[in-house]
Design a protein around this motif. Sequence first.
Motif, PDB file in Angstrom:
ATOM      1  N   MET A 158    -106.761-141.909  97.596  1.00 47.38           N
ATOM      2  CA  MET A 158    -105.840-142.844  98.240  1.00 47.38           C
ATOM      3  C   MET A 158    -104.909-142.115  99.206  1.00 47.38           C
ATOM      4  O   MET A 158    -104.575-142.641 100.279  1.00 47.38           O
ATOM      5  N   SER A 159    -104.505-140.906  98.850  1.00 47.31           N
ATOM      6  CA  SER A 159    -103.628-140.119  99.727  1.00 47.31           C
ATOM      7  C   SER A 159    -104.344-139.753 101.021  1.00 47.31           C
ATOM      8  O   SER A 159    -103.757-139.805 102.113  1.00 47.31           O
ATOM      9  N   ILE A 160    -105.617-139.380 100.910  1.00 47.84           N
ATOM     10  CA  ILE A 160    -106.401-139.021 102.098  1.00 47.84           C
ATOM     11  C   ILE A 160    -106.578-140.230 103.010  1.00 47.84           C
ATOM     12  O   ILE A 160    -106.430-140.132 104.236  1.00 47.84           O
ATOM     13  N   MET A 161    -106.893-141.377 102.418  1.00 47.51           N
ATOM     14  CA  MET A 161    -107.053-142.594 103.214  1.00 47.51           C
ATOM     15  C   MET A 161    -105.752-142.970 103.911  1.00 47.51           C
ATOM     16  O   MET A 161    -105.747-143.342 105.088  1.00 47.51           O
ATOM     17  N   LEU A 162    -104.640-142.859 103.186  1.00 48.00           N
ATOM     18  CA  LEU A 162    -103.339-143.189 103.771  1.00 48.00           C
ATOM     19  C   LEU A 162    -102.988-142.218 104.894  1.00 48.00           C
ATOM     20  O   LEU A 162    -102.480-142.624 105.946  1.00 48.00           O
ATOM     21  N   LEU A 163    -103.282-140.938 104.677  1.00 52.41           N
ATOM     22  CA  LEU A 163    -103.009-139.932 105.703  1.00 52.41           C
ATOM     23  C   LEU A 163    -103.786-140.230 106.975  1.00 52.41           C
ATOM     24  O   LEU A 163    -103.229-140.185 108.084  1.00 52.41           O
ATOM     25  N   TYR A 164    -105.068-140.553 106.823  1.00 47.83           N
ATOM     26  CA  TYR A 164    -105.867-140.819 108.021  1.00 47.83           C
ATOM     27  C   TYR A 164    -105.434-142.112 108.704  1.00 47.83           C
ATOM     28  O   TYR A 164    -105.446-142.210 109.933  1.00 47.83           O
ATOM     29  N   TYR A 165    -105.041-143.085 107.910  1.00 44.66           N
ATOM     30  CA  TYR A 165    -104.520-144.322 108.498  1.00 44.66           C
ATOM     31  C   TYR A 165    -103.290-144.025 109.358  1.00 44.66           C
ATOM     32  O   TYR A 165    -103.154-144.550 110.475  1.00 44.66           O
ATOM     33  N   LEU A 166    -102.405-143.181 108.847  1.00 44.46           N
ATOM     34  CA  LEU A 166    -101.197-142.833 109.596  1.00 44.46           C
ATOM     35  C   LEU A 166    -101.541-142.081 110.879  1.00 44.46           C
ATOM     36  O   LEU A 166    -100.913-142.289 111.925  1.00 44.46           O
ATOM     37  N   ILE A 167    -102.552-141.202 110.803  1.00 42.12           N
ATOM     38  CA  ILE A 167    -102.998-140.491 112.007  1.00 42.12           C
ATOM     39  C   ILE A 167    -103.503-141.487 113.047  1.00 42.12           C
ATOM     40  O   ILE A 167    -103.148-141.413 114.234  1.00 42.12           O
ATOM     41  N   CYS A 168    -104.332-142.423 112.597  1.00 45.28           N
ATOM     42  CA  CYS A 168    -104.862-143.447 113.511  1.00 45.28           C
ATOM     43  C   CYS A 168    -103.733-144.302 114.082  1.00 45.28           C
ATOM     44  O   CYS A 168    -103.733-144.644 115.273  1.00 45.28           O
ATOM     45  N   LYS A 169    -102.776-144.633 113.235  1.00 47.77           N
ATOM     46  CA  LYS A 169    -101.660-145.481 113.666  1.00 47.77           C
ATOM     47  C   LYS A 169    -100.825-144.786 114.733  1.00 47.77           C
ATOM     48  O   LYS A 169    -100.489-145.383 115.771  1.00 47.77           O
ATOM     49  N   VAL A 170    -100.506-143.528 114.498  1.00 47.74           N
ATOM     50  CA  VAL A 170     -99.658-142.778 115.430  1.00 47.74           C
ATOM     51  C   VAL A 170    -100.355-142.568 116.768  1.00 47.74           C
ATOM     52  O   VAL A 170     -99.764-142.772 117.837  1.00 47.74           O
ATOM     53  N   PHE A 171    -101.628-142.192 116.730  1.00 48.60           N
ATOM     54  CA  PHE A 171    -102.317-141.829 117.966  1.00 48.60           C
ATOM     55  C   PHE A 171    -102.912-143.025 118.713  1.00 48.60           C
ATOM     56  O   PHE A 171    -103.524-142.852 119.765  1.00 48.60           O
ATOM     57  N   HIS A 201    -113.327-146.233 122.500  1.00 50.04           N
ATOM     58  CA  HIS A 201    -113.532-145.934 123.915  1.00 50.04           C
ATOM     59  C   HIS A 201    -112.324-145.224 124.529  1.00 50.04           C
ATOM     60  O   HIS A 201    -112.315-144.933 125.721  1.00 50.04           O
ATOM     61  N   MET A 202    -111.320-144.983 123.718  1.00 52.61           N
ATOM     62  CA  MET A 202    -110.136-144.286 124.198  1.00 52.61           C
ATOM     63  C   MET A 202    -110.476-142.814 124.435  1.00 52.61           C
ATOM     64  O   MET A 202    -111.069-142.159 123.580  1.00 52.61           O
ATOM     65  N   GLY A 203    -110.111-142.295 125.570  1.00 47.41           N
ATOM     66  CA  GLY A 203    -110.434-140.906 125.891  1.00 47.41           C
ATOM     67  C   GLY A 203    -109.249-139.976 125.701  1.00 47.41           C
ATOM     68  O   GLY A 203    -108.202-140.360 125.171  1.00 47.41           O
ATOM     69  N   GLY A 204    -109.429-138.732 126.116  1.00 43.81           N
ATOM     70  CA  GLY A 204    -108.331-137.777 126.088  1.00 43.81           C
ATOM     71  C   GLY A 204    -108.132-137.098 124.750  1.00 43.81           C
ATOM     72  O   GLY A 204    -108.921-137.244 123.815  1.00 43.81           O
ATOM     73  N   TRP A 205    -107.029-136.362 124.657  1.00 49.22           N
ATOM     74  CA  TRP A 205    -106.772-135.541 123.471  1.00 49.22           C
ATOM     75  C   TRP A 205    -106.471-136.382 122.237  1.00 49.22           C
ATOM     76  O   TRP A 205    -106.755-135.964 121.112  1.00 49.22           O
ATOM     77  N   ARG A 206    -105.927-137.577 122.432  1.00 48.78           N
ATOM     78  CA  ARG A 206    -105.632-138.421 121.271  1.00 48.78           C
ATOM     79  C   ARG A 206    -106.919-138.869 120.574  1.00 48.78           C
ATOM     80  O   ARG A 206    -106.994-138.900 119.348  1.00 48.78           O
ATOM     81  N   ARG A 207    -107.912-139.213 121.373  1.00 46.28           N
ATOM     82  CA  ARG A 207    -109.210-139.573 120.789  1.00 46.28           C
ATOM     83  C   ARG A 207    -109.821-138.378 120.069  1.00 46.28           C
ATOM     84  O   ARG A 207    -110.410-138.517 118.993  1.00 46.28           O
ATOM     85  N   SER A 208    -109.659-137.203 120.645  1.00 50.29           N
ATOM     86  CA  SER A 208    -110.190-135.993 120.023  1.00 50.29           C
ATOM     87  C   SER A 208    -109.545-135.740 118.663  1.00 50.29           C
ATOM     88  O   SER A 208    -110.220-135.364 117.700  1.00 50.29           O
ATOM     89  N   VAL A 209    -108.232-135.971 118.570  1.00 50.84           N
ATOM     90  CA  VAL A 209    -107.534-135.786 117.291  1.00 50.84           C
ATOM     91  C   VAL A 209    -108.049-136.776 116.252  1.00 50.84           C
ATOM     92  O   VAL A 209    -108.296-136.423 115.093  1.00 50.84           O
ATOM     93  N   ILE A 210    -108.234-138.029 116.661  1.00 52.93           N
ATOM     94  CA  ILE A 210    -108.716-139.063 115.736  1.00 52.93           C
ATOM     95  C   ILE A 210    -110.106-138.715 115.213  1.00 52.93           C
ATOM     96  O   ILE A 210    -110.383-138.833 114.017  1.00 52.93           O
ATOM     97  N   VAL A 211    -110.986-138.263 116.109  1.00 44.36           N
ATOM     98  CA  VAL A 211    -112.360-137.947 115.713  1.00 44.36           C
ATOM     99  C   VAL A 211    -112.409-136.706 114.825  1.00 44.36           C
ATOM    100  O   VAL A 211    -113.037-136.712 113.758  1.00 44.36           O
ATOM    101  N   ARG A 212    -111.747-135.641 115.252  1.00 39.43           N
ATOM    102  CA  ARG A 212    -111.801-134.389 114.491  1.00 39.43           C
ATOM    103  C   ARG A 212    -111.155-134.533 113.110  1.00 39.43           C
ATOM    104  O   ARG A 212    -111.689-134.051 112.112  1.00 39.43           O
ATOM    105  N   SER A 213    -110.017-135.191 113.062  1.00 37.64           N
ATOM    106  CA  SER A 213    -109.362-135.388 111.763  1.00 37.64           C
ATOM    107  C   SER A 213    -110.173-136.335 110.891  1.00 37.64           C
ATOM    108  O   SER A 213    -110.245-136.164 109.665  1.00 37.64           O
ATOM    109  N   GLY A 214    -110.818-137.328 111.508  1.00 33.41           N
ATOM    110  CA  GLY A 214    -111.654-138.260 110.750  1.00 33.41           C
ATOM    111  C   GLY A 214    -112.851-137.571 110.128  1.00 33.41           C
ATOM    112  O   GLY A 214    -113.188-137.812 108.962  1.00 33.41           O
ATOM    113  N   ARG A 215    -113.493-136.703 110.888  1.00 30.85           N
ATOM    114  CA  ARG A 215    -114.642-135.968 110.356  1.00 30.85           C
ATOM    115  C   ARG A 215    -114.214-135.029 109.230  1.00 30.85           C
ATOM    116  O   ARG A 215    -114.866-134.951 108.180  1.00 30.85           O
TER     117      ARG A 215
END
Length: 390
Positions: free
Chosen positions: A78-91, A118-132
């Motif tokens: 649950m902590s991991i899911m919440l953390l990733y949700y917050l990352i997605c929310k912020v970026f 379809h969002m590009g740039g460094w924010r998309r990169s953070v979302i993808v890398r942290s998600g993986r």
Amino acid sequence: MESELKDLNHSNRKEERALLKSESDVVAAIEELDKKFAPYARRDLYGTMGLGPFPITEKVKLGFAMVTLVPVRFILAMSIMLLYYLICKVFTLFSAPYRGGEEEEDESGVVFQEDYAHMGGWRRSVIVRSGRFLSRVLLFVYGFYWIHESCPNRDSDAKATSDEIDEKGEGVKEEAERPGVIVSNHVSYLDILYHMSASFPSFVAKRSVGKLPLIGLISKCLGCVYVQREAKSPDFKGVSGTVNERVREAHRNKSAPTIMLFPEGTTTNGDYLLTFKTGAFLAGTPVLPVILKYPYERFSVAWDTISGARHVLFLLCQFVNHLEVIRLPVYYPSQEEKDDPKLYASNVRRLMATEGNLILSDLGLGDKRIYHATLNGNLSQIRVFHQKEE
């Protein structure tokens, strides 16, 4: 009086024998069902629908795991899911979602498409890398400490992975094209976590998924294609058209999100491969086949004939879980396969069955529903028998 008591005892014994015979008949019927609907039958230590009976040693292991592993794993997950949700929310906070597809739900069941994939740039990169990364961490929490991956190197001169193609750029020969879609057999919801950790693709999901807390935003960051599955089958023109468009986009544009499809349309126990639907093959683009196998000794992670809550509980109780992945080379269709999506789907299916040592089956989702309904009815009878015995 004594004779009446004897008659009563004799009658009770007859009823008991009839009761036992009836229960044995139901058990035999369930075994026959498991043979007829073999792709969906559970054959692990936990029995049909995960209801046992459990050996005493297994009860001890489950009891120990429930007070040690389960609470820790649940909190971590649950902590991991919440953390990733917050990352997605912020970026995605100051980004407007990409809007494509239909703006209103139509008869095909396709709903308004909205995503951040379809969002590009460094924010998309953070979302993808942290998600993986976090997807792999979540699998680790679930007991998948090691994931064995193999890549059979067949016709390597004519086939290449999407990463290799991206690195070579525009100068590659025509046949070394970027795959438009990843196709995989479907065993469990854990399949999604693995594919997220491996390539972070888009999936086809129910409309309701986009509205769920936490999961909804994450699914939009994945770029999920939302459909109303209750309305029409996934092979209906509208759904296929939307998926087809996304497949072509991923094939043409390397910055577009890759789409991931489970062409069987439902889960199996992992030993079989059902008939493929044609949605992934309509565009005639190359596909990347991936085979997932979950070896087990006690509990099968296959999500069949078992409730979601029971499945998650037993999954968290396992000290170690196993996953083997076979990543086949990109499959390039011939002109004949491009002209005939059914032939294309059939050939890819046979290749995956051969490479993954899977058994081909012509059963489908309708057969699975019949199996589940019949199975539930038979198990209800057994419960009634046990209540009468008590």
